[in-house]
Scaffold this motif. Structure first.
Motif, short mmCIF file in Angstrom:
data_model
loop_
_atom_site.label_atom_id
_atom_site.label_comp_id
_atom_site.label_asym_id
_atom_site.label_seq_id
_atom_site.Cartn_x
_atom_site.Cartn_y
_atom_site.Cartn_z
N UNK A 140 39.39 34.48 47.21
CA UNK A 140 40.78 34.02 47.21
C UNK A 140 41.65 35.20 46.83
N UNK A 141 42.64 35.48 47.66
CA UNK A 141 43.49 36.63 47.41
C UNK A 141 44.94 36.21 47.36
N UNK A 142 45.73 37.09 46.82
CA UNK A 142 47.17 36.78 46.76
C UNK A 142 47.81 37.56 45.64
N UNK A 143 49.12 37.59 45.67
CA UNK A 143 49.87 38.29 44.64
C UNK A 143 49.72 37.56 43.31
N UNK A 144 50.12 38.23 42.24
CA UNK A 144 50.19 37.54 40.96
C UNK A 144 51.20 36.41 41.07
N UNK A 145 50.86 35.28 40.54
CA UNK A 145 51.78 34.14 40.59
C UNK A 145 51.76 33.40 41.91
N UNK A 174 36.68 35.12 38.34
CA UNK A 174 38.09 35.51 38.31
C UNK A 174 38.15 37.03 38.16
N UNK A 175 38.38 37.71 39.27
CA UNK A 175 38.40 39.17 39.28
C UNK A 175 37.20 39.76 38.56
N UNK A 176 35.99 39.45 39.02
CA UNK A 176 34.78 39.86 38.29
C UNK A 176 34.61 41.38 38.21
N UNK A 177 35.23 42.12 39.11
CA UNK A 177 35.05 43.57 39.09
C UNK A 177 36.30 44.28 38.58
N UNK A 178 37.28 43.50 38.15
CA UNK A 178 38.58 44.05 37.77
C UNK A 178 38.50 45.06 36.63
N UNK A 179 37.50 44.90 35.76
CA UNK A 179 37.42 45.80 34.61
C UNK A 179 36.33 46.85 34.81
N UNK A 234 35.63 33.32 44.47
CA UNK A 234 35.98 34.50 43.70
C UNK A 234 37.44 34.87 43.96
N UNK A 235 38.18 35.07 42.87
CA UNK A 235 39.54 35.55 43.01
C UNK A 235 39.51 37.08 42.89
N UNK A 236 40.16 37.75 43.79
CA UNK A 236 40.18 39.22 43.68
C UNK A 236 41.47 39.79 44.26
N UNK A 237 41.81 40.98 43.80
CA UNK A 237 42.95 41.70 44.32
C UNK A 237 42.52 42.72 45.37
N UNK A 238 41.22 43.00 45.34
CA UNK A 238 40.71 44.13 46.12
C UNK A 238 40.24 43.68 47.51
N UNK A 277 38.50 45.44 49.48
CA UNK A 277 37.13 45.89 49.66
C UNK A 277 36.15 44.88 49.07
N UNK A 278 36.47 44.41 47.83
CA UNK A 278 35.61 43.42 47.18
C UNK A 278 35.59 42.13 47.99
N UNK A 279 36.75 41.79 48.54
CA UNK A 279 36.85 40.53 49.26
C UNK A 279 35.93 40.51 50.48
N UNK A 280 35.65 41.69 51.03
CA UNK A 280 34.82 41.71 52.24
C UNK A 280 33.35 41.39 51.96
N UNK A 281 32.99 41.30 50.67
CA UNK A 281 31.63 40.81 50.36
C UNK A 281 31.52 39.32 50.65
N UNK A 282 32.66 38.63 50.68
CA UNK A 282 32.65 37.19 50.91
C UNK A 282 32.54 36.90 52.40
N UNK A 283 32.27 35.66 52.71
CA UNK A 283 32.17 35.26 54.10
C UNK A 283 33.48 34.67 54.60
N UNK A 284 34.40 34.44 53.65
CA UNK A 284 35.64 33.78 54.03
C UNK A 284 36.71 34.21 53.05
N UNK A 285 37.89 34.51 53.57
CA UNK A 285 38.98 34.95 52.70
C UNK A 285 40.16 33.99 52.86
N UNK A 286 40.61 33.49 51.72
CA UNK A 286 41.77 32.60 51.72
C UNK A 286 42.90 33.32 51.02
N UNK A 287 44.06 33.40 51.65
CA UNK A 287 45.20 34.09 51.05
C UNK A 287 46.26 33.11 50.60
N UNK A 288 46.77 33.37 49.41
CA UNK A 288 47.79 32.49 48.83
C UNK A 288 49.11 33.21 48.75
N UNK A 289 50.19 32.44 48.94
CA UNK A 289 51.51 32.94 48.60
C UNK A 289 52.37 31.74 48.20
#
Lengths: 411, 248
Positions: free
Chosen positions: B39-44, B169-174, B200-204, B206-218
């Motif tokens: 799951x991707x998207x801006x903050x908020x 929730x951003x498992x690789x963020x740190x 998985x929620x991510x900003x990246x 590259x990380x998102x491409x490990x998933x099989x499906x990407x959902x974008x929020x706005x």
């Protein structure tokens, strides 16, 4: 059970992490419990001592002493008149159905000599009934008999204090002592009674037959050779004390030829009442002391609440994580309650040790009787746990109802 | 077979002081068993709110949420806690390990809140640690472990109750990119070898491409939802091929 054990482990770990903080928090409870234990010990020690004194006086005792005497309008203190007589004592015993025994007594003091030793002590001239009423028993030798009174034999029964001071450890029975230069044969030694409530040494006494005492030692009253200093009576039972008092009053008024509007020329004292009042007042004192001490327990509890609130705040994230991992409201509540109870009960145990130690020191240093009963200890443990639950509940509840999302986000 | 996660018109409204925040404005979504969703998207944008709702940490203002066919939006605190304990494993950006517990104790923590007793806790915990490649580290405290190792402990903890879903929730963020890739490879293996559903929620990207499906929020709404065609780490996929790629 598994959760409780785990909660305790978590609690101990959390408390160990903040050793100084935990110690200071516990200190409040330690002081509270220790002061409760010590004050209760002092209070119950005093009460016990009074009870022992009541027992040492004898039971169902009524004391009659001569009244105050007026001399040309000047009233003298109680006991100055010479209105009571041995005949009064005999008649009280014969005529009053509620009185079991009545023993006349004369009092005096004398220097007593045995060889190189001498000792000033109180002399009581009594009849054998006196020993029965006071529940006095002899540990060595025997009491004197009614026949010794009738024949005015020169025999003496000694309290422990004169024995200690006159005989240097030798066997006193059969020895001759001189009281006011009159030789007396020691026939018995009284069992030790200890101090009275006013701190008087009850063993510092020599008992003589009343007849001998009057003739040889104290001297008869000039006004009335039959006069006595007091009559000690024993009611047949505790319930019969009031009736016995009334009978004695009526009989003595009649025998003393008092008119209806005359004041009594004697006074009657019921020792049970006196001691009951003393006992009650010492109990009130004990309760008040304990109440004051328990205020510090409450203050200690507030300290626990304070620290627990801080602990909950500091561990907000941990709480959030535990909630995310499936901890229910009850799990979090238990964890923090166990922590608070651990603090308070550990403080309670240390407090008990210090309290017992303090009681011991008080009785050693100040010479006050103290008594730490299992009841006081149990009560202290119970109350310290109660303080833990009472003051730990609010912080624990606060923790348990945190919103998991906000708790996880907290930093 | 019905979807593992089935949400209908899910809305969430917060009150921030006097401002009403519409974090989710009617989200309808279903996620199949065994899928790996980013799951991707801006903050908020509402992605974290959705993750919290999916993880039963929060309840929606309105809408339906069926988890494995069970409606969870009406459950109370303690019922939700039980669902989290049994069905959901969480992985956080900041690991959230308890610092005073060693790795094994951290991993075993969810067992403590399980309704039924676990007889062989330590065996289970050691196995979970071995699964994420941390043999011999069980008595290290978090401070004695690297970031990547800590996150692996967190993953072991998330999996100890054998949940159906892993929420991250951003498992690789740190983490640095090397450790991040390592964590993603573990995710990938869990998904493909054990069939664990991962959201998985991510900003990246590259990380998102490990998933099989990407959902974008706005702004609290889904704006894009697509299958990933060129997946990262496909060399792993060769061992266990993707059996169900989901498109909506």
């Amino acid at each position: 059970m598994k959760q409780l054990l785990s909660s305790m482990r978590i609690a101990f770990r959390a408390l160990r992490m903040n050793k100084l903080r935990s110690a200071l928090t516990m200190l409040g409870i330690v002081i509270g419990v220790a002061s409760v234990i010590a004050t209760v010990a002092i209070g119950s020690g005093a009460t016990q001592r009074i009870q022992q004194q009541i027992a040492s006086i004898g039971s169902n005792i009524i004391l009659v002493i001569p009244g105050s005497m007026s001399s040309s309008g000047v009233r003298l203190g109680t006991g100055n008149a010479v209105t009571l007589s041995e005949a009064d004592a005999r008649e009280l015993m014969v005529q009053c159905p509620d009185i079991a025994l009545a023993a006349p007594m004369v009092r005096g003091g004398a220097q007593v000599v045995n060889g190189n030793n001498n000792w000033a002590t109180g002399i009581l001239g009594v009849t054998p009934d006196y020993l029965t009423i006071r529940e006095l028993t002899v540990t060595q030798g025997s009491e004197f008999a009614q026949q010794d009174v009738d024949s005015a034999n020169k025999v003496a029964v000694l309290g422990q204090t004169p024995v200690d001071n006159l005989f240097d450890g030798a066997d006193p029975i059969g020895q001759t002592i001189r009281i006011k230069n009159v030789p007396f044969t020691v026939v018995g030694v009284l069992m030790r009674k200890g101090q009275s409530s006013s701190g008087q040494d009850q063993d510092d006494v020599i008992l003589l037959p009343i007849s001998t005492a009057k003739r040889k030692v104290i001297g008869a009253k000039q006004a009335n050779a039959d006069a006595v200093d007091a009559i000690m009576m024993q009611a047949k039972s505790g319930a019969q004390i009031p009736a016995a008092q009334e009978e004695a009053t009526a009989l003595l008024r009649q025998r003393h030829h008092l008119q209806a509007n005359d004041d009594n020329d004697f006074s009657i004292r019921n020792l049970e009442e006196l001691f009951a009042a003393q006992e009650a007042s010492s109990q009130i004192m004990a309760v008040m002391l304990a109440a004051v001490a328990s205020v510090s327990l409450v203050v200690g509890g507030i300290g626990i609440m304070n620290i627990m609130l801080i602990s909950v705040q500091e561990r907000t994230r941990e709480i959030g994580l535990r909630q995310a991992l499936g901890a229910k409201t009850r799990d979090i509540l238990t964890q923090f309650l166990v922590e608070a109870i651990t603090l308070s009960v550990a403080g309670g145990f240390i407090g008990i040790l210090i309290g017992v130690g303090a009681s011991f020191l008080i009785s050693k240093l100040a010479g006050w009787a103290t008594s730490v009963g299992p009841g006081a200890v149990l009560l202290a443990v119970f109350f310290s746990a109660l303080v833990g639950v009472g003051f730990g509940y609010y912080p624990a509840r606060k923790a348990a109802y945190l919103d998991p999302i906000e708790a996880l986000r907290y930093d | 077979m019905s979807s593992l996660i089935d949400i209908r018109d899910l809305r969430k409204t917060y009150l921030l002081g006097e401002i009403v925040v519409n974090a989710l404005q009617g989200v309808t979504l279903s996620i199949e068993r065994g899928s790996f969703v980013a799951i991707m998207g801006e903050s908020g944008s509402g992605k974290s709110t959705l993750l919290n709702l999916l993880g039963c940490l929060d309840r929606p203002t309105s809408g339906r949420y069926l988890l494995g066919g069970t409606a969870v939006e009406t459950m109370d605190r303690d019922e939700l806690a039980e669902i989290r304990n049994r069905e959901i494993g969480f992985v956080f950006q900041s690991f959230n390990l308890l610092p005073r517990m060693d790795a094994l104790e951290n991993v075993e923590l969810p067992l403590l809140y399980k309704v039924s007793d676990t007889p062989n806790e330590d065996e289970l915990g050691m196995q979970a640690l071995a699964d994420v490649g941390l043999v011999g580290r069980e008595h290290n405290f978090p401070a004695q472990l690297s970031g990547g190792q800590q996150q692996r402990v967190a993953i072991a903890r998330a999996l100890i109750n054998k949940p159906e879903i892993l929420l991250a929730d951003e498992p690789t963020g740190a983490l640095d990119s090397h450790n991040g890739a390592e964590i993603m490879n573990i995710f990938r293996a869990l998904n493909q070898e054990q069939g664990i559903t991962i959201v998985m929620v991510t900003h990246s990207d590259e990380i998102a491409t490990y998933a099989g499906r990407i959902i974008r929020f706005r702004d609290g709404l889904i704006v894009a939802d697509a299958a990933v065609t060129k997946r990262a780490g496909d060399h792993l996929a060769a061992i266990a091929p993707v059996d169900a790629e989901v498109t909506v």
